[in-house]
Design an enzyme around this catalytic site. Structure first.
Site, short mmCIF file in Angstrom:
data_model
loop_
_atom_site.label_atom_id
_atom_site.label_comp_id
_atom_site.label_asym_id
_atom_site.label_seq_id
_atom_site.Cartn_x
_atom_site.Cartn_y
_atom_site.Cartn_z
N CYS A 1 0.83 -1.21 0.00
CA CYS A 1 0.00 0.00 0.00
C CYS A 1 0.87 1.26 0.00
O CYS A 1 1.82 1.36 0.77
CB CYS A 1 -0.88 -0.02 1.25
N ASP B 1 31.58 7.97 53.39
CA ASP B 1 32.85 7.72 52.69
C ASP B 1 33.15 6.23 52.62
O ASP B 1 32.59 5.43 53.36
CB ASP B 1 34.00 8.41 53.44
#
Lengths: 224, 504
Positions: free
Chosen positions: B98, B322
């Site tokens: 198409c 830390d």
């Protein structure tokens, strides 16, 4: 929980009921106590666990542990910078920042009475009024290694302290203005002069003119 | 039109010569619609190369609904041929792609291996899609269907509509708004897809995306070829450019089709403990080298991810510590966000994840209260961050022996205000600022046999740099432990013992 003392009833049936109620209330109170006791015990157990963890990790405790500066910075020195006797230290942190200050053999310390005043108004501007802002360190003075940082004065003479490192001047220690004696007592800590951020390329070049702590010690032994 | 082609009651549909041997009510309705289509327009569109379902979309007056999905492509073709008085067989017509929808509504596509795949009926197409979805192994009760089509399709449609308007400007059926290719596809597939997958359709957290992409630069469709002719007619009449039949070129390749399933992220919350002083919170790599021996993020995420069969994870924590600081006590709240999980782990499997982490050989990290959590997770995280208090224990050394009066000078300081300049160790990446912080309380605990060391218990405002408070950071944090005790102080190690959240 309060137990109200029930009035003694004349009727035996009612007496029984009251007795029963008393007993039940007593049990409830015990349960409550037990619960609280259990909670207490659990909390105590947790705290004990925590304490064990806290204390178990304490290893050897040396008489004099290394200082924060020694652990986090690498020490460099430069001697007779632009003038004889002008010895300075450059403590470089792992993140690249350099703390600049007077080395113990700096000629200013030899004068009687030590350092009496510090003036940051040298060169073209007063270094103590610079306002560096933001992560990108806007408005930082771009300094060369021979850019003047401040002037330290003793009873006898005054000496110019210079950057020694090419980079952006992030901060000067303005506490020295009111407390110049910090230089005499702890020039390597609270008496630092400035913090400079060099570019990696500039630092690599600069490094060649600096000496290590070992080399500094040797040099100074020889001249004594 | 001959009576032969009318649908009669019976069984299956779609005989090649146009006969329809049965019609349930749906098929009958579609047949009636087909019969009512404007025959001139149908003939034109068929010869241009527009597909059957696009013709229904563009020419029918009736709404395009799911009834059409019950009719096969070849049946539709034969009905349209009859309407247009065409005698050609349905087969040759069906093989053209198409020019408007590029094969999407024809259920024709190229797969990953570039091979052409055709489905004559919507049920066959739905079966293919179901297979592709099942390959991804997602568990779901409901899904949202998404369709993505190439942008040229809209232009193709505009070009064809312009052409139709040029020829049939007064027709009623032309005036209505046309359903888009995307929406038409959803209408065709949704009900059957729901049945085939055994799931409801809603705007849920699980999406099935059907992606169509252009095969190559040549598979443009109507729009590209008409661009030239549009440019030649500059101002002229708005929208009434006469596009001739010759300006539409053939489309040779259908779209490449793929199916992607995506689940919205799911969240897990809990509290973690860090027992090692060599483990960072998140993955930390400098110059290709890992810092520390592991990270909390990887230990937690790496164990949760397999239980969810997810693609990836993100780690969020209420604050951080830390690498050399342990996280003890009640633990630190965290969230793990898992992308595209295939299954939601049961309470049992979460317990197993917890046990695996807590009983691991090295005992680097611990976890508790691990559970699946919904959208309230972010509120929970924010609670743990800026406003809350944190509790620590630090091992401190001082340059002179501890004295009796020190205990009191320290514990008598309540709500102590301190001023911290940005610590040197983070000054390279943070703004140089003076931050005022509060130390809520402090307590010294003696260590037997060591006069220069003690444990410092303290509770501080969130955001306080503890290490700098102890050693003074070259005098840039005032007051500091050293200035309070009148000597030099160093911090040997630090532990976090409590991260307060809300009322806990």
């Amino acid at each position: 929980m309060e137990i109200q003392k029930p009035e003694v009833a004349k009727n035996p049936e009612i007496e029984d009921t009251i007795e029963l109620t008393k007993q039940r209330r007593h049990d409830e109170v015990e349960d409550c106590d037990e619960q609280r006791h259990k909670q207490h015990q659990a909390e105590e157990d947790e705290e004990d666990e925590l304490r064990k963890l806290l204390l178990s990790d304490i290893g050897e405790l040396p008489i004099s542990p290394p200082s924060a500066t020694q652990v986090n910075f690498v020490s460099y020195f430069i001697t007779d910078f632009t003038k004889s006797g002008h010895d300075q230290y450059i403590y470089r942190h792992a993140n690249g920042l350099c703390v600049i200050g007077l080395a113990p053999t700096h000629i200013a310390f030899k004068d009687e009475g030590g350092i009496t005043s510090v003036d940051f108004n040298v060169g073209k501007s007063d270094r103590s009024v610079l306002k560096v802002s933001g992560k990108r360190k806007k408005n930082a003075l771009r300094s060369e290694s021979n850019t003047a940082l401040c002037k330290v004065s003793t009873a006898k003479d005054s000496y110019i302290v210079r950057c020694c490192v090419k980079g952006s001047l992030l901060e000067v220690n303005e506490r020295l203005i009111k407390q110049p004696e910090l230089l005499n007592s702890s020039a390597d800590r609270e008496g630092y002069i400035a913090i400079i951020m060099p570019r990696p390329a500039d630092w690599t070049k600069n490094k060649e003119s600096l000496i290590t702590l070992e080399e500094y010690k040797e040099k100074k032994q020889m001249s004594l | 039109m001959s009576a032969d082609t009318e649908p009669a009651s019976g069984d299956s549909a779609g005989l090649p010569n146009g006969f329809v041997s049965h019609g349930d009510s749906k098929t009958r309705r579609v047949y009636e619609t087909a019969r009512s289509l404007h025959s001139g327009a149908v003939k034109d569109l068929l010869s241009l190369g527009v597909c059957e379902r696009c013709i229904f979309r563009l020419v029918a007056v009736e709404a395009f609904d799911s009834d059409i999905s019950s009719v096969s492509t070849s049946t539709l073709r034969s009905w349209l041929n009859t309407v247009a008085d065409e005698t050609g067989s349905s087969e040759s017509g069906c093989s053209r792609i198409c020019i408007v929808c590029l094969g999407i509504l024809q259920f024709v596509f190229s797969d990953a291996k570039k091979e052409l795949v055709k489905s004559d009926s919507s049920s066959d197409y739905v079966a293919r899609i179901t297979d592709l979805v099942k390959q991804d192994r997602h568990e779901f009760d409901s899904f949202g269907l998404e369709v993505s089509v190439p942008s040229t399709i809209m232009e193709n449609e505009r070009a064809v509509l312009s052409y139709l308007k040029g020829k049939y400007s007064t027709e009623v059926w032309l005036q209505r708004d046309k359903i888009s290719v995307k929406d038409a596809l959803k209408v065709l597939l949704l009900d059957q897809l729901k049945a085939s997958l055994g799931a409801e359709s809603d705007s849920s957290s699980f999406h099935i995306r059907l992606t169509y992409s252009k095969a190559s630069d040549e598979a443009q469709g109507a729009s590209e070829t008409t661009h030239e002719s549009k440019r030649r007619k500059t101002d002229a009449d708005n929208g009434s450019n006469c596009i001739s039949e010759n300006s539409f070129e053939k489309v040779y390749e259908p779209c490449i089709f793929s199916v992607h399933c995506n689940k919205m992220p799911i969240f897990f919350s809990g509290r973690y403990f860090k027992y090692s002083r060599n483990v960072s919170q998140s993955r930390w790599i400098i110059d290709d080298e890992r810092m520390g021996e592991a990270s909390v993020e990887e230990i937690l995420g790496g164990n949760i991810l397999p239980a969810c069969l997810g693609d990836s994870y993100k780690f969020h924590a209420a604050g951080r510590e830390d690498i050399d600081v342990r996280m003890l006590g009640s633990g630190r709240p965290f969230l793990i966000e898992v992308q595209n999980s295939r299954q939601c782990p049961s309470e049992q499997s979460l317990k197993e994840v917890e046990e695996k982490i807590n009983n691991s050989e090295k005992k680097l990290v611990g976890v508790k209260d691990l559970k699946c959590i919904g959208s309230q997770c972010w509120a929970m995280m924010r609670e743990g961050e800026a406003e809350k208090q944190k509790q620590y224990v630090a091992l401190v050394w001082i340059s002179r022996p501890l004295e009796e009066k020190d205990f009191n000078s320290v514990s008598s300081l309540k709500e102590l205000k301190i001023l911290q300049k940005t610590p040197v160790r983070v000054l390279h990446r943070r703004s140089p600022l003076d931050r005022e912080k509060i130390i809520h309380w402090m307590k010294i605990e003696k260590i037997k046999g060591h006069a220069h060391y003690f444990l410092l218990h303290l509770c501080t405002q969130a955001g306080t740099y503890i290490k700098e408070f102890v050693h003074g950071d070259l005098g840039r944090t005032t007051p500091s432990m050293g200035s309070i005790l009148g000597c030099r102080a160093e911090i040997i190690q630090l532990d976090v013992t409590d991260v307060k959240m809300g009322d806990s």
